[in-house]
Write a protein that holds these residues in place. Sequence first.
Motif, PDB file in Angstrom:
ATOM      1  N   GLY A  73       0.819  -1.213   0.000  1.00 57.48           N
ATOM      2  CA  GLY A  73       0.000   0.000   0.000  1.00 57.48           C
ATOM      3  C   GLY A  73       0.848   1.257   0.000  1.00 57.48           C
ATOM      4  O   GLY A  73       0.543   2.231  -0.704  1.00 57.48           O
ATOM      5  N   LEU A  74       1.941   1.240   0.773  1.00 56.72           N
ATOM      6  CA  LEU A  74       2.835   2.393   0.816  1.00 56.72           C
ATOM      7  C   LEU A  74       3.461   2.653  -0.549  1.00 56.72           C
ATOM      8  O   LEU A  74       3.584   3.804  -0.992  1.00 56.72           O
ATOM      9  CB  LEU A  74       3.914   2.156   1.871  1.00 56.72           C
ATOM     10  N   ALA A  75       3.859   1.565  -1.241  1.00 58.68           N
ATOM     11  CA  ALA A  75       4.436   1.721  -2.585  1.00 58.68           C
ATOM     12  C   ALA A  75       3.401   2.301  -3.552  1.00 58.68           C
ATOM     13  O   ALA A  75       3.701   3.212  -4.334  1.00 58.68           O
ATOM     14  CB  ALA A  75       4.946   0.375  -3.079  1.00 58.68           C
ATOM     15  N   TYR A  76       2.174   1.784  -3.501  1.00 62.07           N
ATOM     16  CA  TYR A  76       1.102   2.326  -4.349  1.00 62.07           C
ATOM     17  C   TYR A  76       0.884   3.808  -4.023  1.00 62.07           C
ATOM     18  O   TYR A  76       0.709   4.639  -4.930  1.00 62.07           O
ATOM     19  CB  TYR A  76      -0.200   1.566  -4.114  1.00 62.07           C
ATOM     20  N   MET A  77       0.852   4.136  -2.738  1.00 63.00           N
ATOM     21  CA  MET A  77       0.594   5.514  -2.331  1.00 63.00           C
ATOM     22  C   MET A  77       1.656   6.446  -2.887  1.00 63.00           C
ATOM     23  O   MET A  77       1.346   7.529  -3.394  1.00 63.00           O
ATOM     24  CB  MET A  77       0.537   5.608  -0.805  1.00 63.00           C
ATOM     25  N   ARG A  78       2.921   6.023  -2.799  1.00 63.90           N
ATOM     26  CA  ARG A  78       3.998   6.880  -3.302  1.00 63.90           C
ATOM     27  C   ARG A  78       3.997   6.977  -4.816  1.00 63.90           C
ATOM     28  O   ARG A  78       4.546   7.926  -5.371  1.00 63.90           O
ATOM     29  CB  ARG A  78       5.339   6.367  -2.778  1.00 63.90           C
ATOM     30  N   CYS A  79       3.374   6.016  -5.474  1.00 65.00           N
ATOM     31  CA  CYS A  79       3.187   6.110  -6.934  1.00 65.00           C
ATOM     32  C   CYS A  79       1.895   6.842  -7.296  1.00 65.00           C
ATOM     33  O   CYS A  79       1.547   6.937  -8.468  1.00 65.00           O
ATOM     34  CB  CYS A  79       3.163   4.705  -7.545  1.00 65.00           C
ATOM     35  N   ARG A  80       1.188   7.317  -6.256  1.00 63.97           N
ATOM     36  CA  ARG A  80      -0.067   8.051  -6.399  1.00 63.97           C
ATOM     37  C   ARG A  80      -1.175   7.198  -7.026  1.00 63.97           C
ATOM     38  O   ARG A  80      -2.097   7.702  -7.652  1.00 63.97           O
ATOM     39  CB  ARG A  80       0.127   9.362  -7.190  1.00 63.97           C
ATOM     40  N   ASN A  81      -1.081   5.900  -6.820  1.00 66.22           N
ATOM     41  CA  ASN A  81      -2.163   4.994  -7.206  1.00 66.22           C
ATOM     42  C   ASN A  81      -3.009   4.776  -5.953  1.00 66.22           C
ATOM     43  O   ASN A  81      -2.922   3.750  -5.266  1.00 66.22           O
ATOM     44  CB  ASN A  81      -1.589   3.665  -7.718  1.00 66.22           C
ATOM     45  N   PHE A  82      -3.839   5.765  -5.639  1.00 69.23           N
ATOM     46  CA  PHE A  82      -4.504   5.798  -4.341  1.00 69.23           C
ATOM     47  C   PHE A  82      -5.576   4.721  -4.162  1.00 69.23           C
ATOM     48  O   PHE A  82      -5.688   4.147  -3.065  1.00 69.23           O
ATOM     49  CB  PHE A  82      -5.062   7.192  -4.085  1.00 69.23           C
ATOM     50  N   PRO A  83      -6.375   4.384  -5.186  1.00 75.66           N
ATOM     51  CA  PRO A  83      -7.357   3.307  -4.967  1.00 75.66           C
ATOM     52  C   PRO A  83      -6.704   1.971  -4.608  1.00 75.66           C
ATOM     53  O   PRO A  83      -7.174   1.273  -3.706  1.00 75.66           O
ATOM     54  CB  PRO A  83      -8.097   3.239  -6.309  1.00 75.66           C
ATOM     55  N   GLU A  84      -5.618   1.621  -5.298  1.00 75.30           N
ATOM     56  CA  GLU A  84      -4.937   0.367  -4.972  1.00 75.30           C
ATOM     57  C   GLU A  84      -4.281   0.438  -3.599  1.00 75.30           C
ATOM     58  O   GLU A  84      -4.244  -0.542  -2.856  1.00 75.30           O
ATOM     59  CB  GLU A  84      -3.890   0.036  -6.043  1.00 75.30           C
ATOM     60  N   ALA A  85      -3.746   1.623  -3.252  1.00 73.29           N
ATOM     61  CA  ALA A  85      -3.137   1.792  -1.932  1.00 73.29           C
ATOM     62  C   ALA A  85      -4.176   1.567  -0.841  1.00 73.29           C
ATOM     63  O   ALA A  85      -3.929   0.853   0.143  1.00 73.29           O
ATOM     64  CB  ALA A  85      -2.528   3.185  -1.812  1.00 73.29           C
ATOM     65  N   ARG A 106      -3.349   4.915   5.589  1.00 73.81           N
ATOM     66  CA  ARG A 106      -4.702   4.921   5.026  1.00 73.81           C
ATOM     67  C   ARG A 106      -5.292   6.335   5.119  1.00 73.81           C
ATOM     68  O   ARG A 106      -5.918   6.827   4.172  1.00 73.81           O
ATOM     69  CB  ARG A 106      -5.585   3.930   5.782  1.00 73.81           C
ATOM     70  N   GLY A 107      -5.096   6.987   6.263  1.00 71.66           N
ATOM     71  CA  GLY A 107      -5.571   8.361   6.407  1.00 71.66           C
ATOM     72  C   GLY A 107      -4.928   9.297   5.405  1.00 71.66           C
ATOM     73  O   GLY A 107      -5.598  10.142   4.797  1.00 71.66           O
ATOM     74  N   MET A 108      -3.613   9.148   5.203  1.00 65.90           N
ATOM     75  CA  MET A 108      -2.904   9.988   4.233  1.00 65.90           C
ATOM     76  C   MET A 108      -3.447   9.760   2.824  1.00 65.90           C
ATOM     77  O   MET A 108      -3.599  10.704   2.035  1.00 65.90           O
ATOM     78  CB  MET A 108      -1.413   9.680   4.299  1.00 65.90           C
ATOM     79  N   THR A 109      -3.745   8.505   2.506  1.00 63.69           N
ATOM     80  CA  THR A 109      -4.305   8.179   1.190  1.00 63.69           C
ATOM     81  C   THR A 109      -5.677   8.806   1.005  1.00 63.69           C
ATOM     82  O   THR A 109      -5.985   9.388  -0.041  1.00 63.69           O
ATOM     83  CB  THR A 109      -4.384   6.650   1.026  1.00 63.69           C
ATOM     84  N   LEU A 110      -6.516   8.710   2.021  1.00 61.36           N
ATOM     85  CA  LEU A 110      -7.856   9.294   1.936  1.00 61.36           C
ATOM     86  C   LEU A 110      -7.793  10.807   1.823  1.00 61.36           C
ATOM     87  O   LEU A 110      -8.628  11.425   1.146  1.00 61.36           O
ATOM     88  CB  LEU A 110      -8.668   8.878   3.161  1.00 61.36           C
ATOM     89  N   GLN A 111      -6.814  11.427   2.468  1.00 64.24           N
ATOM     90  CA  GLN A 111      -6.618  12.873   2.296  1.00 64.24           C
ATOM     91  C   GLN A 111      -6.350  13.202   0.835  1.00 64.24           C
ATOM     92  O   GLN A 111      -6.916  14.146   0.280  1.00 64.24           O
ATOM     93  CB  GLN A 111      -5.450  13.348   3.154  1.00 64.24           C
ATOM     94  N   GLU A 112      -5.460  12.424   0.217  1.00 66.63           N
ATOM     95  CA  GLU A 112      -5.131  12.661  -1.189  1.00 66.63           C
ATOM     96  C   GLU A 112      -6.347  12.444  -2.083  1.00 66.63           C
ATOM     97  O   GLU A 112      -6.476  13.069  -3.133  1.00 66.63           O
ATOM     98  CB  GLU A 112      -3.989  11.745  -1.627  1.00 66.63           C
ATOM     99  N   MET A 113      -7.242  11.574  -1.658  1.00 63.47           N
ATOM    100  CA  MET A 113      -8.462  11.293  -2.430  1.00 63.47           C
ATOM    101  C   MET A 113      -9.572  12.283  -2.094  1.00 63.47           C
ATOM    102  O   MET A 113     -10.701  12.123  -2.549  1.00 63.47           O
ATOM    103  CB  MET A 113      -8.918   9.860  -2.157  1.00 63.47           C
ATOM    104  N   GLN A 114      -9.239  13.304  -1.272  1.00 69.39           N
ATOM    105  CA  GLN A 114     -10.186  14.341  -0.877  1.00 69.39           C
ATOM    106  C   GLN A 114     -11.406  13.750  -0.164  1.00 69.39           C
ATOM    107  O   GLN A 114     -12.552  14.121  -0.421  1.00 69.39           O
ATOM    108  CB  GLN A 114     -10.588  15.191  -2.087  1.00 69.39           C
ATOM    109  N   ARG A 115     -11.118  12.857   0.766  1.00 66.03           N
ATOM    110  CA  ARG A 115     -12.150  12.260   1.607  1.00 66.03           C
ATOM    111  C   ARG A 115     -11.762  12.521   3.077  1.00 66.03           C
ATOM    112  O   ARG A 115     -11.385  11.621   3.818  1.00 66.03           O
ATOM    113  CB  ARG A 115     -12.284  10.762   1.304  1.00 66.03           C
ATOM    114  N   PRO A 116     -11.831  13.797   3.496  1.00 60.57           N
ATOM    115  CA  PRO A 116     -11.254  14.171   4.794  1.00 60.57           C
ATOM    116  C   PRO A 116     -11.943  13.545   5.998  1.00 60.57           C
ATOM    117  O   PRO A 116     -11.289  13.245   6.996  1.00 60.57           O
ATOM    118  CB  PRO A 116     -11.355  15.698   4.809  1.00 60.57           C
ATOM    119  N   GLN A 117     -13.266  13.367   5.935  1.00 62.42           N
ATOM    120  CA  GLN A 117     -13.950  12.799   7.102  1.00 62.42           C
ATOM    121  C   GLN A 117     -13.483  11.373   7.361  1.00 62.42           C
ATOM    122  O   GLN A 117     -13.232  10.980   8.508  1.00 62.42           O
ATOM    123  CB  GLN A 117     -15.466  12.833   6.884  1.00 62.42           C
TER     124      GLN A 117
END
Length: 459
Positions: A73-85, A106-117
């Motif tokens: 998940g961390l690797a996906y996140m750093r590649c900005r593939n947020f759904p897979e992360a 997971r929180g950092m990923t959701l932030q990038e996906m603009q899902r703050p809650q």
Amino acid sequence: MLEDAVTLHRQGRFAEAEQAYRAILAREPENADVGHWLGLLALDAGLPQEAVPVLERVCMLAPGVPAFQANLGLAYMRCRNFPEALAAFDRAIAAQPDLFEPHLHRGMTLQEMQRPQEALESFSRAAALRDEPASRNFRALTLDELGRYDEALEEFRQALARDSENPLAHSNYAHALVRLQRHAEALPVLEKAVAMAPEMAGMHYNLGEPLKALGRLEEALAAYDRAIALEPEMANAHINRGLVLSHLGRGDEALAAFDRAIALEPDAIAARMGRSGALVAGGKLEEALAHNRELARTPLFRAEADFHSAMLLLQEGRWAEGWKFYEARRTLDRYSDARSYPQPEWLGEGALAGKTLYVHGEQGLGDQIMFARYLPLARRAGARVIFSPKDNLARLFGGQDLADAIRPWQSAPDDFDLHMPLASMALAFGTRPDTVPAAIPYLHAEPALVETWRDRIGP
């Protein structure tokens, strides 16, 4: 042999460690642990795109190991593939719910996906598992994004208490104070952050905000200048430098600052509108209006440019043009009172006689109090007027006889013919400076309260 490879890895001897890991995998291609270390090596080397296929294979070999899923998940996140992360972090958490890192990432990923809650929920879970400055800071930043500024301030304060030698912790806490307009309190916190990290341009930039708000403009200018000296391409520093220069009456320098910001970041709306403001400050109103008209040709800038033109034209008494441009407020991202109904909107075209007009309040409380004076005009034109102000104004307007009925703000009537936002009534009735409805006073205190307070405070 794996132990030797890991030692090389931890010593930062990445090329040798990679060679050792691959040598083991050549003999044991199904060894998921070695593959995992190779994936971690790619992450540590800043090569997440190389880590992904390695860790994908690891997770195929051992799908139930939470650490493997978490690092994939961390690797996906750093590649900005947020759904897979997100999916990988969810698998890690399902396998072991008490792991700190997957909740945090997971929180950092959701932030990038603009899902703050949802991000806030993940950061809160991470903080409950391990009370670290990182989880508190991310939770505080998310609270700030959600507009929960008091809660964000408390989180930043607690993060600072646990990490008092970290200049970023001081900066974040001060930022929260600035959000709450507590500039005098923010200033010494930021001064300490600057003293701790004088080489960080962002610290000097942040220091400029409370200085500017407190009217210490020369000092604010010096702070932005230091930020730019350290990081010449910081567009926001040039923008704020231009704003300060405008306030100081140094128009030509302000224009140069905004032009530099535009060159660095052509899509920066603040720089474009700052340039317009600098022209106005320099007494160049027509140039500012021409600048705004040119900006309005570009969809990205149109709403802000037209709204700024409205403010200038209304201020100059050119209301025929100004009220038309004022409708641009409804296309601004920050406009939160948009309504949509199947009935047609009324903006002055067509007779009102015999119609029911629903007028919905908008903007701030003062705006609604100010524009409510227009409601009787619609009644005099023959309309039955239903008005829904913000709920905390309902009692005030309920006793004024400005409208035929008052409804809760978010509750439209079941039956009406036409609707409009309250502030558009000035356009609809063609208001000019000499035709403002002026039946003063148009608001009255409740008679019973007048008598109650007369006994206590006199006339």
